[in-house]
Scaffold this motif. Structure first.
Motif: not given
Ligand code: AMP
Ligand code: GLY
Length: 426
Positions: A143, A184-185, A187, A191, A213, A282
């Motif tokens: 990210k 990151e790992e 998960m 959600e 999404k 997040e």
């Molecule tokens: P974020 O920008 O951190 O909100 O990530 C966008 C989307 O990516 C999230 O809503 C999840 O669907 C997916 N995602 C982000 N981080 C993870 C994670 N560590 N494990 C699994 N899915 C993730």
């Protein structure tokens, strides 16, 4: 009472709709309102990015409450400028908004407060990032640390994909937002979006919701800003929400206050409900879009009172929001091409919609010959009904009935809830 809403998406239209119900006598001002909001407010022709100009305007107009919708202006210090000018503001300072605007900051804060989240490392150097990735097993998520309009996370199945993602982001794929990356790992789980209104110390929790999404049915295709949402979510039992409060929300708010950045506004915990319990994917420093369009129609008590208490920094603990015993399903109607380059200017026809259906505008504008599309996510229809199945069919029926060239939407919003309900019945 004079209320200013900053922002003009579907989320802000839902905020305007709810606040107008809470305070029918108030006057509402909105920055560059969309085609649906325009008839319900006085437009303010100032860009939300112009913090000084907007706060000077709010001071001069003696605004009683400024509600800031999007993360960009919050991260840029609009709430700080409003507060300096003596304008009561709902929305965190730039320092507190770092919980969203810097994933590296959020991860450090969570580590310090023992908040469950994916194991991670922060990197700025592509070679070191590659070495870290090489030492990991299992899928990874790479990210951009900064704000990237919801597009800065890349889920990678292999280490070579992760190494490439790290190189691309550090190489500028998301501009300055990607100068630092979080690796990151991955998960596994479902959600959940949990909205908490906080006054710096205390907080109240709104109904949990779930976003969708991906652009296509069955969660396929590229990511979008969100194609639909529903609330409440069967997965979010009272016990789970207690755990979220105790292990995630309370320690995070405490850590922010201890860091000298008490959070006043809407803290959105984006969670993964894993086999080991809820973990943070997040944090966002503002309402979610389109979850807000599903959650607010179910809030039967005043949102305005909660916002005033949060803005003033006290009294929130004495308020307990109440919710209708009903379900809401929100379907987003997107323009041709979205989430890629999309078409604008197509005429929109809206027939009378059924009872319990709320129409929130996002990318719409009023042209010389009526309403036209002007953004990727054009409209959101939220249907409220006594149960989930009825809410979903009413939402889909309304989405079907509205027309514009190239319209597309998902008719499977809440498919996990439907599966859950089927399993309970068996
Ligand atoms: P974020 O920008 O951190 O909100 O990530 C966008 C989307 O990516 C999230 O809503 C999840 O669907 C997916 N995602 C982000 N981080 C993870 C994670 N560590 N494990 C699994 N899915 C993730
Ligand atoms: N619905 C996801 C977001 O607002 O970030």
């Amino acid at each position: 009472m004079r209320i200013l809403i900053v922002g003009s998406g579907g989320r802000e239209h839902a905020l305007l709709w709810k606040l107008r119900r809470d305070a029918p006598e108030a006057t509402f001002h909105v920055t560059r309102p969309n085609g649906g909001m325009a008839g319900e407010c006085t437009p303010v022709d100032i860009d939300p990015g112009e913090a000084e100009q907007l706060s000077a305007w709010a001071r001069k107009r003696r605004i009683d409450l400024a509600v800031i919708g999007p993360e960009g202006p919050l991260a840029a210090g609009l709430a700080d400028r409003m507060a300096e000018g003596g304008v009561p503001v709902f929305g965190p300072t730039a320092a507190a908004a770092r919980i969203e605007s810097s994933k590296a900051f959020a991860k450090e804060l969570m580590a310090g407060a023992d908040v469950p989240t994916a194991a991670c490392e922060v990197h700025t150097d592509p070679d070191r990032a590659a070495a870290y990735i090489e030492a990991q097993s299992g899928p990874l998520v790479v990210k951009a640390s900064g704000l990237a309009a919801g597009k800065g996370a890349i889920v990678c199945d292999t280490r070579s994909q992760a190494a490439q993602a790290a190189r691309e982001i550090l190489g500028g794929a998301f501009g300055a937002a990607g100068r630092r990356i979080v690796i990151e790992e991955f998960m596994e789980g479902e959600e959940l979006s949990v909205f908490c209104i906080a006054d710096g110390e205390e907080y109240v929790t709104l109904l949990p919701s779930q976003d969708h999404k991906r652009v296509g049915e069955g969660d396929t295709g590229p990511n979008t800003g969100g194609m639909g949402a529903y609330a409440p979510v069967g997965l979010a039992t009272a016990a789970l929400l207690d755990e979220v409060g105790e292990r995630i929300v309370a320690p995070t708010l405490r850590a922010l206050a201890e860091a000298g950045a008490p959070f006043r506004g809407l803290l959105y915990a984006g969670l993964m409900i894993t086999a080991e319990g809820p973990k943070v994917v997040e944090f966002n420093c503002r309402f979610g879009d389109p979850e807000t369009q599903a959650v607010l129609p179910l809030l039967s008590s005043s949102l305005l009172d909660l916002m005033i208490a949060a803005a003033s920094g006290n009294g929130l603990g004495r308020q307990a929001p109440t919710f209708a015993r009903a379900a809401a399903v929100t379907t987003v109607l997107a323009a041709s091409g979205y989430p890629g380059p999309y078409r604008k200017g197509d005429p929109v026809e809206i027939p009378p919609l059924g009872e319990g259906v709320h129409l929130f505008h996002a990318g719409s504008a009023t042209g010389p010959s009526g309403l036209v599309t002007s953004g990727g996510r054009v409209l959101a229809v939220s249907a409220v009904a006594p149960d989930f199945a009825k809410a979903r069919s009413a939402s889909v029926a309304a989405a079907d009935a509205i027309s514009f060239a190239g319209k597309h939407f998902r008719s499977d919003i809440g498919w996990r809830e439907e599966r859950r309900r089927r399993q309970i019945r068996q």
